[in-house]
Structures are given as C-alpha cells and as structure tokens.
Scaffold this motif. Structure first.
Motif, PDB file in Angstrom:
ATOM      1  N   LEU A 139      35.297   5.772  45.341  1.00  0.00           N
ATOM      2  CA  LEU A 139      36.738   5.527  45.247  1.00  0.00           C
ATOM      3  C   LEU A 139      37.529   6.596  45.990  1.00  0.00           C
ATOM      4  N   PHE A 140      37.039   7.833  45.977  1.00  0.00           N
ATOM      5  CA  PHE A 140      37.700   8.917  46.707  1.00  0.00           C
ATOM      6  C   PHE A 140      37.690   8.619  48.203  1.00  0.00           C
ATOM      7  N   ILE A 141      36.562   8.080  48.706  1.00  0.00           N
ATOM      8  CA  ILE A 141      36.476   7.732  50.125  1.00  0.00           C
ATOM      9  C   ILE A 141      37.485   6.633  50.467  1.00  0.00           C
ATOM     10  N   ILE A 142      37.607   5.635  49.573  1.00  0.00           N
ATOM     11  CA  ILE A 142      38.591   4.570  49.799  1.00  0.00           C
ATOM     12  C   ILE A 142      40.007   5.147  49.778  1.00  0.00           C
ATOM     13  N   ALA A 143      40.272   6.037  48.813  1.00  0.00           N
ATOM     14  CA  ALA A 143      41.600   6.660  48.728  1.00  0.00           C
ATOM     15  C   ALA A 143      41.888   7.505  49.962  1.00  0.00           C
ATOM     16  N   PHE A 144      40.858   8.150  50.511  1.00  0.00           N
ATOM     17  CA  PHE A 144      41.055   8.956  51.718  1.00  0.00           C
ATOM     18  C   PHE A 144      41.391   8.053  52.908  1.00  0.00           C
ATOM     19  N   ALA A 145      40.744   6.877  52.972  1.00  0.00           N
ATOM     20  CA  ALA A 145      41.087   5.911  54.022  1.00  0.00           C
ATOM     21  C   ALA A 145      42.540   5.473  53.889  1.00  0.00           C
ATOM     22  N   LEU A 146      43.016   5.346  52.656  1.00  0.00           N
ATOM     23  CA  LEU A 146      44.414   5.002  52.413  1.00  0.00           C
ATOM     24  C   LEU A 146      45.331   6.147  52.814  1.00  0.00           C
ATOM     25  N   PHE A 147      44.896   7.369  52.571  1.00  0.00           N
ATOM     26  CA  PHE A 147      45.693   8.560  52.870  1.00  0.00           C
ATOM     27  C   PHE A 147      45.945   8.709  54.372  1.00  0.00           C
ATOM     28  N   LEU A 148      44.966   8.327  55.183  1.00  0.00           N
ATOM     29  CA  LEU A 148      45.108   8.477  56.627  1.00  0.00           C
ATOM     30  C   LEU A 148      46.202   7.547  57.163  1.00  0.00           C
ATOM     31  N   PRO A 149      47.112   8.059  57.982  1.00  0.00           N
ATOM     32  CA  PRO A 149      48.201   7.211  58.521  1.00  0.00           C
ATOM     33  C   PRO A 149      47.714   6.343  59.672  1.00  0.00           C
ATOM     34  N   VAL A 150      46.813   5.408  59.349  1.00  0.00           N
ATOM     35  CA  VAL A 150      46.238   4.535  60.375  1.00  0.00           C
ATOM     36  C   VAL A 150      47.010   3.217  60.392  1.00  0.00           C
ATOM     37  N   PRO A 151      47.531   2.794  61.543  1.00  0.00           N
ATOM     38  CA  PRO A 151      48.317   1.550  61.605  1.00  0.00           C
ATOM     39  C   PRO A 151      47.529   0.340  61.112  1.00  0.00           C
ATOM     40  N   LEU A 152      48.184  -0.506  60.330  1.00  0.00           N
ATOM     41  CA  LEU A 152      47.678  -1.822  59.907  1.00  0.00           C
ATOM     42  C   LEU A 152      46.561  -1.775  58.868  1.00  0.00           C
ATOM     43  N   SER A 153      46.131  -0.584  58.411  1.00  0.00           N
ATOM     44  CA  SER A 153      44.965  -0.530  57.523  1.00  0.00           C
ATOM     45  C   SER A 153      45.302  -0.175  56.077  1.00  0.00           C
ATOM     46  N   GLY A 154      46.475   0.414  55.810  1.00  0.00           N
ATOM     47  CA  GLY A 154      46.749   0.972  54.493  1.00  0.00           C
ATOM     48  C   GLY A 154      46.791  -0.033  53.356  1.00  0.00           C
ATOM     49  N   TRP A 155      47.224  -1.249  53.642  1.00  0.00           N
ATOM     50  CA  TRP A 155      47.353  -2.265  52.603  1.00  0.00           C
ATOM     51  C   TRP A 155      46.012  -2.590  51.967  1.00  0.00           C
ATOM     52  N   PHE A 156      44.945  -2.623  52.770  1.00  0.00           N
ATOM     53  CA  PHE A 156      43.640  -3.061  52.285  1.00  0.00           C
ATOM     54  C   PHE A 156      43.000  -2.077  51.298  1.00  0.00           C
ATOM     55  N   PRO A 157      42.968  -0.770  51.567  1.00  0.00           N
ATOM     56  CA  PRO A 157      42.428   0.142  50.555  1.00  0.00           C
ATOM     57  C   PRO A 157      43.241   0.119  49.261  1.00  0.00           C
ATOM     58  N   ALA A 158      44.562  -0.021  49.365  1.00  0.00           N
ATOM     59  CA  ALA A 158      45.400  -0.043  48.164  1.00  0.00           C
ATOM     60  C   ALA A 158      45.077  -1.253  47.291  1.00  0.00           C
ATOM     61  N   ILE A 159      44.931  -2.419  47.902  1.00  0.00           N
ATOM     62  CA  ILE A 159      44.603  -3.627  47.149  1.00  0.00           C
ATOM     63  C   ILE A 159      43.220  -3.507  46.530  1.00  0.00           C
ATOM     64  N   SER A 160      42.258  -2.946  47.266  1.00  0.00           N
ATOM     65  CA  SER A 160      40.903  -2.812  46.721  1.00  0.00           C
ATOM     66  C   SER A 160      40.892  -1.878  45.513  1.00  0.00           C
ATOM     67  N   LEU A 161      41.655  -0.797  45.579  1.00  0.00           N
ATOM     68  CA  LEU A 161      41.738   0.129  44.445  1.00  0.00           C
ATOM     69  C   LEU A 161      42.436  -0.527  43.262  1.00  0.00           C
TER      70      LEU A 161
END
Length: 206
Positions: A139-161
C-alpha cells in the motif's frame, strides 16, 4: 429497510463520512484528526478510505504532493506494524472543506453503490496480523505512486486505495484483493508514464 427477499439493506458507505463531517462542521470542529477519530481512529481501513478521498478533492494540479502525505504516513505505520494510526499534529489539525468533501463522496457514489451490493465478510485470512506489514509495504508503494506528480495517473492509485480501505473496513478480503490488483496496475501505469517521459526528455536533449 428490507429488501424484497427479506434481507436487510446494507447501510451506505457514504453515510458515516457525510453525517460526521456535517455535524463537526456545524460544531466548528471539522479537522482531519477529529473526523478520523469519530469514524474510528484505530482502524487503518477508515484512515485509508478518508485519506484517499482527500486526494480526489477538486484541487489544483500537483496537490497530490500534499494530499497523499497522510496516506504515506498511514501505510508507512501499517508497514512498520503500528497497532493503529497516529497522525502527526499538523495533519491532525488540518481543517477540511465540508462542501468539497461532500462533492467528492457523492462523485464516488457509482463506485460505492457497486461495492455495497457485493460487500460481505469473507477471506478474512488476508487481514491476519502476519500479513499486515507486507500489505502495508504494498500500500505504501501505491501511495508513493499517488504522491508522484505524474500526469494522468493520480486518479487510479487513489481509487485502488479507496477500494482496499472499504474492503478492510468491511473485512471483505475479495474486495480488498481487487483493490490491491487495481493498485498494482496503477503502479505499473505510473512507471510506464515516467519511463516514457524520461525517454522523451532524453530524446529532446540529444
């Protein structure tokens, strides 16, 4: 309320958050720490649900650098084997906008309604104490992916969490596993975007 087959209708997952935030807003006490305490601060599940909702608030681009911090703290504590969530003072005192929170919760109603139809306690072995640290790491790895300001990707880690947190709250290992699988896909998507951006930047430089 009863269903036609005699089964009791499952209470909406949105109600505790909406009701608690409304009451605390009227009392002038709506902060992140107070909301989580009222929902059950000892529960990593509710913490993950609430914090993933924060990352979905309508905020300016790049805000995930701030809103993802509570998720990094929570999943990090889970990874380290803490018995419950302990928010640092500044995060606990963070004031919330009740209107934005309500809009975000209502925007997720299509997701929560589908979850409400299938949620039931099952496959509880996933939540055994011996699995808490490995789950926390993932879950920390998923949250870190969410933390990164990567275009178009943030919504998906948030929904998975969010999905995993709901599964943890309801002790539904099947739903939680789906959240983890969706999270793995979101991490892969984030990594793919980062690699593509890196290759594009290298091509421009050279």
């Amino acid at each position: 309320m009863q269903r036609g087959d005699g089964q009791r209708r499952r209470p909406s997952l949105s109600l505790p958050i909406l009701r608690t935030s409304r009451n605390q807003h009227r009392a002038g006490t709506l902060t992140l720490g107070n909301l989580l305490s009222a929902l059950g601060e000892a529960s990593f599940g509710w913490a993950i649900v609430v914090f993933s909702l924060l990352t979905l608030l309508p905020l300016p681009p790049g805000s995930s650098l701030i809103t993802a911090l509570p998720l990094l703290v929570t999943t990090g504590q889970m990874m380290l084997g803490h018995p419950h969530v302990r928010l640092p003072g500044p995060l606990a005192r963070l004031r919330l906008d009740p209107d934005k929170l309500r809009r975000t919760v209502l925007r997720l109603r299509p997701v929560t309604r589908r979850l409400e139809r299938i949620l039931t306690p099952r496959h509880a072995a996933l939540f055994a104490p011996r699995h808490e640290r490995p789950l926390g790491l993932f879950l920390f790895i998923i949250a870190f992916a969410l933390f990164l300001p990567v275009p178009l990707s943030g919504w998906f880690p948030a929904i998975s969490l969010f999905i995993f947190g709901v599964g943890l709250v309801e002790r539904d290992g099947l739903v939680a596993t789906f959240g983890l699988a969706f999270g793995a896909a979101s991490v892969l998507l984030t990594a793919t975007i980062l690699i593509s951006l890196g290759i594009g930047a290298d091509a421009m430089i050279n």
